[in-house]
Design a protein around this motif. Structure first.
Motif, short mmCIF file in Angstrom:
data_model
loop_
_atom_site.label_atom_id
_atom_site.label_comp_id
_atom_site.label_asym_id
_atom_site.label_seq_id
_atom_site.Cartn_x
_atom_site.Cartn_y
_atom_site.Cartn_z
N LEU A 46 -53.01 25.43 -54.42
CA LEU A 46 -51.99 25.83 -55.21
C LEU A 46 -52.72 26.61 -56.23
O LEU A 46 -51.55 27.57 -56.69
CB LEU A 46 -51.36 24.43 -55.96
N LEU A 47 -53.65 26.60 -56.61
CA LEU A 47 -54.27 27.68 -57.56
C LEU A 47 -54.15 29.06 -57.19
O LEU A 47 -53.95 30.09 -57.99
CB LEU A 47 -55.77 27.35 -58.04
N ALA A 48 -54.30 29.20 -55.87
CA ALA A 48 -54.31 30.48 -55.32
C ALA A 48 -52.75 31.04 -55.24
O ALA A 48 -52.62 32.28 -55.33
CB ALA A 48 -54.61 30.53 -53.69
N GLN A 90 -49.24 26.41 -62.37
CA GLN A 90 -48.96 25.16 -62.23
C GLN A 90 -50.42 24.33 -61.90
O GLN A 90 -50.37 23.10 -62.16
CB GLN A 90 -48.00 24.88 -60.95
N ALA A 91 -51.44 24.81 -61.40
CA ALA A 91 -52.62 24.12 -61.05
C ALA A 91 -53.81 24.24 -61.89
O ALA A 91 -54.74 23.56 -61.93
CB ALA A 91 -52.85 24.56 -59.57
N ALA A 92 -53.68 25.14 -62.91
CA ALA A 92 -54.70 25.59 -63.64
C ALA A 92 -55.31 24.27 -64.33
O ALA A 92 -56.48 23.97 -64.49
CB ALA A 92 -54.46 26.53 -64.88
N TRP A 99 -53.90 11.20 -58.35
CA TRP A 99 -53.01 11.67 -57.57
C TRP A 99 -51.76 11.13 -57.74
O TRP A 99 -50.51 11.89 -57.46
CB TRP A 99 -53.49 11.27 -56.18
N GLY A 100 -51.25 9.88 -57.87
CA GLY A 100 -50.30 9.17 -58.25
C GLY A 100 -49.48 9.98 -59.64
O GLY A 100 -48.34 9.67 -59.53
N LEU A 101 -50.21 10.11 -60.59
CA LEU A 101 -49.72 10.88 -61.82
C LEU A 101 -49.36 12.28 -61.72
O LEU A 101 -48.10 12.53 -62.15
CB LEU A 101 -50.64 10.73 -62.94
N VAL A 102 -49.97 13.13 -60.79
CA VAL A 102 -49.81 14.25 -60.83
C VAL A 102 -49.24 14.92 -59.60
O VAL A 102 -48.65 15.87 -59.35
CB VAL A 102 -51.04 15.20 -61.05
N GLY A 103 -49.71 14.18 -58.52
CA GLY A 103 -49.41 14.60 -57.05
C GLY A 103 -50.17 15.70 -56.44
O GLY A 103 -49.90 16.38 -55.55
N LEU A 104 -51.44 15.65 -57.08
CA LEU A 104 -52.59 16.76 -56.77
C LEU A 104 -53.61 16.04 -56.42
O LEU A 104 -53.96 14.94 -57.12
CB LEU A 104 -52.72 17.84 -57.46
N CYS A 105 -54.53 16.38 -55.52
CA CYS A 105 -55.96 16.15 -55.42
C CYS A 105 -56.67 17.45 -55.10
O CYS A 105 -56.02 18.42 -55.04
CB CYS A 105 -56.18 15.03 -54.17
N PRO A 106 -57.88 17.36 -54.90
CA PRO A 106 -58.78 18.80 -55.08
C PRO A 106 -58.19 19.72 -54.15
O PRO A 106 -58.36 20.78 -54.44
CB PRO A 106 -60.28 18.33 -54.88
N GLY A 107 -58.29 19.32 -52.90
CA GLY A 107 -58.12 20.24 -51.97
C GLY A 107 -56.52 21.20 -52.30
O GLY A 107 -56.42 22.26 -52.10
N PRO A 108 -55.78 20.28 -52.14
CA PRO A 108 -54.19 21.07 -52.64
C PRO A 108 -54.31 21.54 -53.94
O PRO A 108 -53.51 22.90 -54.18
CB PRO A 108 -53.30 19.86 -52.48
N LEU A 121 -48.28 19.33 -48.65
CA LEU A 121 -49.51 18.43 -49.44
C LEU A 121 -49.84 19.28 -50.56
O LEU A 121 -50.51 18.57 -51.63
CB LEU A 121 -50.75 18.00 -48.55
N ALA A 122 -49.66 20.41 -50.66
CA ALA A 122 -49.74 21.40 -51.96
C ALA A 122 -48.63 21.38 -52.91
O ALA A 122 -48.52 21.69 -53.81
CB ALA A 122 -50.43 22.99 -51.59
N ASN A 123 -47.49 20.76 -52.45
CA ASN A 123 -46.54 20.58 -53.27
C ASN A 123 -46.46 19.39 -54.13
O ASN A 123 -46.15 18.07 -53.53
CB ASN A 123 -45.14 20.94 -52.43
N PRO A 124 -46.79 19.30 -55.36
CA PRO A 124 -46.59 17.87 -56.16
C PRO A 124 -45.41 17.10 -56.11
O PRO A 124 -45.47 15.96 -55.83
CB PRO A 124 -47.09 18.37 -57.40
#
Length: 149
Positions: A109-111, A116-118, A96-105, A23-26
């Motif tokens: 991913l920022l870590a 990629q996540a910044a 979520w649909g455009l980027v493949g990310l939501c807040p938790g992931p 889920l952390a992989n866009p």
């Protein structure tokens, strides 16, 4: 101290679960959302597992008088759908649909991949800040606003 340690442990477990599940992989999330193309159904199993674990947790919680590390349970009681909730869900879904990310992931991913996540995390923080500037009353139905409508 026990509350902080348990919150840290649960957050760490959640982050590891996001990484292991994909889920952390866009790219994996976008493949899951691409129903008309090369659909990857594997995240449906992750979500089904999450629902099963949550359901079991709620069953255990219903049998307890109070949580182990808190004076009472904090379970939401509101069931209504207001315009602010619907707008937030729509923005969440589009992002979520455009980027493949939501807040938790994104925070996970920022870590591990900050470059990629910044941009997403910065936009998320800006959006949270901007949402605080909107008056809550502007999202209430006219009947609920009373005479000031």
């Amino acid at each position: 101290m026990a509350k902080i340690a348990s919150a840290f442990a649960v957050g760490l477990l959640f982050g590891l679960g996001l990484l292991v599940s994909g889920l952390a992989n866009p790219a994996k999330v976008l493949a899951f959302l691409d129903l008309a193309g090369r659909w990857d159904p594997s995240l449906a199993f992750v979500m089904a597992g999450a629902v099963a674990v949550s359901a079991a947790g709620f069953l255990v919680a219903r049998r307890r008088d109070r949580p182990v590390l808190a004076p009472r349970f904090e379970i939401p009681t509101r069931r209504d759908l207001d315009p602010r909730l619907i707008a937030g869900a729509a923005i969440f879904g589009v992002g979520w649909g455009l980027v493949g990310l939501c807040p938790g992931p994104a925070l996970t991913l920022l870590a591990i991949a900050p470059a990629q996540a910044a941009a997403f995390v910065a936009a998320m923080i800006l959006g949270l800040w901007l949402s605080r500037l909107l008056p809550a009353a502007s999202f209430r139905p006219k009947a609920a606003r009373g005479a000031d409508a």
